[in-house]
Write a protein that holds these residues in place. Sequence first.
Motif, PDB file in Angstrom:
ATOM      1  N   PRO A 127       0.810  -1.226   0.000  1.00  0.00           N
ATOM      2  CA  PRO A 127       0.000   0.000   0.000  1.00  0.00           C
ATOM      3  C   PRO A 127       0.842   1.273   0.000  1.00  0.00           C
ATOM      4  O   PRO A 127       0.317   2.337  -0.322  1.00  0.00           O
ATOM      5  N   ALA A 128       2.127   1.167   0.351  1.00  0.00           N
ATOM      6  CA  ALA A 128       2.994   2.342   0.260  1.00  0.00           C
ATOM      7  C   ALA A 128       3.291   2.695  -1.194  1.00  0.00           C
ATOM      8  O   ALA A 128       3.737   3.794  -1.495  1.00  0.00           O
ATOM      9  N   GLY A 129       3.047   1.745  -2.110  1.00  0.00           N
ATOM     10  CA  GLY A 129       3.274   2.007  -3.525  1.00  0.00           C
ATOM     11  C   GLY A 129       4.747   2.170  -3.870  1.00  0.00           C
ATOM     12  O   GLY A 129       5.087   2.863  -4.831  1.00  0.00           O
ATOM     13  N   GLU A 130       5.630   1.567  -3.086  1.00  0.00           N
ATOM     14  CA  GLU A 130       7.069   1.768  -3.260  1.00  0.00           C
ATOM     15  C   GLU A 130       7.796   0.460  -3.528  1.00  0.00           C
ATOM     16  O   GLU A 130       7.293  -0.621  -3.241  1.00  0.00           O
ATOM     17  N   LEU A 131       8.997   0.600  -4.043  1.00  0.00           N
ATOM     18  CA  LEU A 131       9.853  -0.547  -4.370  1.00  0.00           C
ATOM     19  C   LEU A 131      10.980  -0.679  -3.355  1.00  0.00           C
ATOM     20  O   LEU A 131      11.323   0.302  -2.708  1.00  0.00           O
ATOM     21  N   PRO A 132      11.561  -1.882  -3.273  1.00  0.00           N
ATOM     22  CA  PRO A 132      11.191  -3.128  -3.926  1.00  0.00           C
ATOM     23  C   PRO A 132      10.135  -3.905  -3.129  1.00  0.00           C
ATOM     24  O   PRO A 132       9.906  -3.622  -1.955  1.00  0.00           O
ATOM     25  N   VAL A 133       9.535  -4.886  -3.800  1.00  0.00           N
ATOM     26  CA  VAL A 133       8.638  -5.839  -3.144  1.00  0.00           C
ATOM     27  C   VAL A 133       9.069  -7.242  -3.570  1.00  0.00           C
ATOM     28  O   VAL A 133       9.299  -7.477  -4.757  1.00  0.00           O
ATOM     29  N   ALA A 134       9.193  -8.138  -2.599  1.00  0.00           N
ATOM     30  CA  ALA A 134       9.594  -9.518  -2.888  1.00  0.00           C
ATOM     31  C   ALA A 134       8.448 -10.457  -2.550  1.00  0.00           C
ATOM     32  O   ALA A 134       7.818 -10.319  -1.499  1.00  0.00           O
TER      33      ALA A 134
END
Lengths: 249, 249
Positions: free
Chosen positions: B65-72
């Motif tokens: 929900p933060a809309g930020e990278l990275p996501v694993a």
Amino acid sequence: MSTSAAARSGGDGATDGARGSTLWHFAFCPSSRSIRLAMAELGLSFELEEERVWEWRPGFVAMNPAGELPVAAFANGLVVAGAYAISEYLDETFDALAGKAGFALFPGSAAERAEVRRLVDWFHGKMSRDVTREALNEKVYSRVVPGALGAPDPGVLIALRENLRYHLSYVDHLADQRNWLAGDELSFADLAAGAHLSVLDYLDEIGWERWPAAKSWYQRLKSRPSFRPLLAERLPGLSPPTCYADLDF
Amino acid sequence: MSTSAAARSGGDGATDGARGSTLWHFAFCPSSRSIRLAMAELGLSFELEEERVWEWRPGFVAMNPAGELPVAAFANGLVVAGAYAISEYLDETFDALAGKAGFALFPGSAAERAEVRRLVDWFHGKMSRDVTREALNEKVYSRVVPGALGAPDPGVLIALRENLRYHLSYVDHLADQRNWLAGDELSFADLAAGAHLSVLDYLDEIGWERWPAAKSWYQRLKSRPSFRPLLAERLPGLSPPTCYADLDF
């Protein structure tokens, strides 16, 4: 603001290996507040030293070349800088430091700890960038830093208030779904969130009535003994709203 | 930039429990780069998916929900968001994920791990605020985000270049005093630093000749196999300086 104070949470007679620890802080710095809350919840005693980072004091910069708060000096001589490093150090050395406080900064499994850290990053990272840093610049540092601009910029305040609504809606959502923000247990995510929201609340930026689940969560959090020293602090010339330190606001 | 790629560092046949992991990233996002380096150094295989966060894609925002990278997204189904949570999760689950790679993100004692984290915070926190975030806004996102302002603002570039000199002098100091930035061992502090500096190097913002110890450290770092995929990436319309991918620059 007092320049030195001591905080101690209630304990059950646990060994306190952090006796003699010192935390350099600023009363309205959310990162500092989160570590004060963490140390109090862990039952650690520590001396507080106010640091006005804008003075770039050589002795402070020698401890932390980033020139940022908080910085902790532990009784074993170790100096640790920044809320990230301090919180993880407290977690790793908890047994040696404090014995059993019945509280863990990052409770649960690796997956649950990852969720706590995601939310800590939300507050100390995203919320700081979106809201708190500018709110402090406009309303607090403009009063205390020599040479800073005086009056808040209405355009900046409008933008950060719009950002704040998104953050409060997310806290409200989490508080509606969970017992504490990261799950069943109180964690450092709640303390980081409470650190930012308590500063914004002091600055009268939060309309709690719109966010009933967030309000209920914050009431529980601010009622904890760890919160008391924070709620007693005042910025000369800028009073908080009447409900700021009211536990039944 | 390719929208999907696979990275795998050389290994010694260690069990790879992260097979099937996916990392959402953007090629010039330093936080994404640091996690790509970390996973490669740990010997974990993973699929890369490019995410253009400014598109606010619902499937991505649902993951973070933060809309930020990275996501694993790990093979066990767990989704972890943010370089902080991912790096600590990788550290905690290293044995289960990858077996023995001869590398730890946070090596050493609790005190040594605190020093690694202080420096990770320096790069992902302070350096991002002081330099990298604005450099990316001015030079990269202005090219790829629809509706963004086109030409870089000279005043912003002057300010961030002055900030960058302080950061490079600090890296130079650390590299002169230590084998790797946080101590004897390669750590996530080096990878976070390399992530930021490789992006700034691509943007031709670093005059390495002024900082010989930093240059020597960066030469060793960029020669590692984990760095190869990063050095091969190109932003359409913006070429790096000739020495960017040169290991003997």
